[in-house]
Design an enzyme around this catalytic site. Structure first.
Site, PDB file in Angstrom:
ATOM      1  N   TYR A 157      44.722  30.207  25.483  1.00  0.00           N
ATOM      2  CA  TYR A 157      45.899  30.192  26.356  1.00  0.00           C
ATOM      3  C   TYR A 157      46.703  31.490  26.248  1.00  0.00           C
ATOM      4  O   TYR A 157      47.912  31.491  26.499  1.00  0.00           O
ATOM      5  CB  TYR A 157      46.775  28.995  26.009  1.00  0.00           C
TER       6      TYR A 157
ATOM      7  N   ARG B 118      45.381  12.975  36.127  1.00  0.00           N
ATOM      8  CA  ARG B 118      46.653  13.078  35.396  1.00  0.00           C
ATOM      9  C   ARG B 118      47.575  11.906  35.712  1.00  0.00           C
ATOM     10  O   ARG B 118      48.291  11.428  34.830  1.00  0.00           O
ATOM     11  CB  ARG B 118      47.313  14.428  35.692  1.00  0.00           C
TER      12      ARG B 118
ATOM     13  N   LYS C 245      41.955  16.812  26.840  1.00  0.00           N
ATOM     14  CA  LYS C 245      42.875  17.266  25.795  1.00  0.00           C
ATOM     15  C   LYS C 245      43.079  16.202  24.700  1.00  0.00           C
ATOM     16  O   LYS C 245      42.745  15.025  24.891  1.00  0.00           O
ATOM     17  CB  LYS C 245      44.206  17.650  26.442  1.00  0.00           C
TER      18      LYS C 245
ATOM     19  N   HIS D 261      42.548  19.870  31.355  1.00  0.00           N
ATOM     20  CA  HIS D 261      42.738  21.234  31.855  1.00  0.00           C
ATOM     21  C   HIS D 261      41.697  21.488  32.935  1.00  0.00           C
ATOM     22  O   HIS D 261      40.566  21.001  32.834  1.00  0.00           O
ATOM     23  CB  HIS D 261      42.528  22.242  30.716  1.00  0.00           C
TER      24      HIS D 261
ATOM     25  N   ASN E 269      48.991  16.531  29.147  1.00  0.00           N
ATOM     26  CA  ASN E 269      48.589  16.166  30.511  1.00  0.00           C
ATOM     27  C   ASN E 269      47.097  15.892  30.666  1.00  0.00           C
ATOM     28  O   ASN E 269      46.529  16.079  31.732  1.00  0.00           O
ATOM     29  CB  ASN E 269      49.092  17.205  31.523  1.00  0.00           C
TER      30      ASN E 269
ATOM     31  N   THR F  25      50.109  19.638  37.492  1.00  0.00           N
ATOM     32  CA  THR F  25      50.244  19.877  36.046  1.00  0.00           C
ATOM     33  C   THR F  25      51.165  18.850  35.405  1.00  0.00           C
ATOM     34  O   THR F  25      50.886  18.324  34.325  1.00  0.00           O
ATOM     35  CB  THR F  25      50.809  21.298  35.803  1.00  0.00           C
TER      36      THR F  25
ATOM     37  N   ARG G 129      40.764  20.724  40.839  1.00  0.00           N
ATOM     38  CA  ARG G 129      42.234  20.711  40.720  1.00  0.00           C
ATOM     39  C   ARG G 129      42.840  19.590  41.575  1.00  0.00           C
ATOM     40  O   ARG G 129      43.840  18.979  41.203  1.00  0.00           O
ATOM     41  CB  ARG G 129      42.810  22.088  41.057  1.00  0.00           C
TER      42      ARG G 129
ATOM     43  N   GLU H 113      36.687  31.089  30.840  1.00  0.00           N
ATOM     44  CA  GLU H 113      36.922  29.908  30.002  1.00  0.00           C
ATOM     45  C   GLU H 113      35.615  29.250  29.566  1.00  0.00           C
ATOM     46  O   GLU H 113      35.478  28.805  28.422  1.00  0.00           O
ATOM     47  CB  GLU H 113      37.831  28.928  30.753  1.00  0.00           C
TER      48      GLU H 113
END
Ligand code: CMP
Length: 138
Positions: A50, A103, A10, A116, A113, A92, A86, A127
């Site tokens: 999103y 993160r 990000k 993604h 954060n 998150t 993940r 996606e």
């Protein structure tokens, strides 16, 4: 169970110069890159990506932030990719992320954060298709 997931690095992470370190952590965790691009989203594109969060209170903030600077989009491959990625990126909210996760290492807040990661095999396909044509993945 699919062997592919989708990620974005990000704008907070790209602007702080964390792109290389994050990619290094991803590759060292056993993921291989099947597609990748450095790009910048418009507010409209960020809103479409999103769309599922459109009714949430943070949607406007999320769209502004995700279109505020460059991102890296990538399709990653590894056995059990969605779940393992993940785990690698952590919760998150970085305040709740486990030690050593991306993160925990690189994110500053729940909004900014750093990365993604797709939350399901189905969304990983949706996606990935949002960013990459068939010619751009290997
Ligand atoms: P991501 O995994 O990209 O999916 C949706 C994003 O919305 C999430 O990471 C966060 O960056 C963001 N988000 C979720 N909850 C909040 C919140 N309460 N405030 C701001 N942003 C949020």
């Amino acid at each position: 169970m699919s062997n592919r997931t989708f990620t974005m690095i990000k704008p907070d992470a790209t602007s702080k110069g964390y792109t290389g370190a994050i990619l290094d952590q991803i590759i060292k965790a056993g993921f291989s890159i099947k597609a990748m691009k450095w790009t910048k989203l418009t507010t409209e594109q960020a809103g479409l990506f999103y769309d599922i969060h459109r009714e949430r209170g943070f949607f406007g903030e999320l769209v502004e932030f995700m279109s505020s600077g460059p991102i890296v989009a990538a399709i990653l491959e590894k056995e059990n990719a969605v779940e393992d990625f993940r785990t690698l990126i952590g919760a998150t909210n970085p305040a709740n992320a486990a030690e050593g996760t991306i993160r925990k290492n690189f994110a500053s807040s729940i909004g900014e954060n750093a990365v993604h990661g797709s939350d399901s095999d189905e969304n990983a396909i949706i996606e990935g298709d949002f960013f990459f044509s068939k010619l751009e993945r290997f």
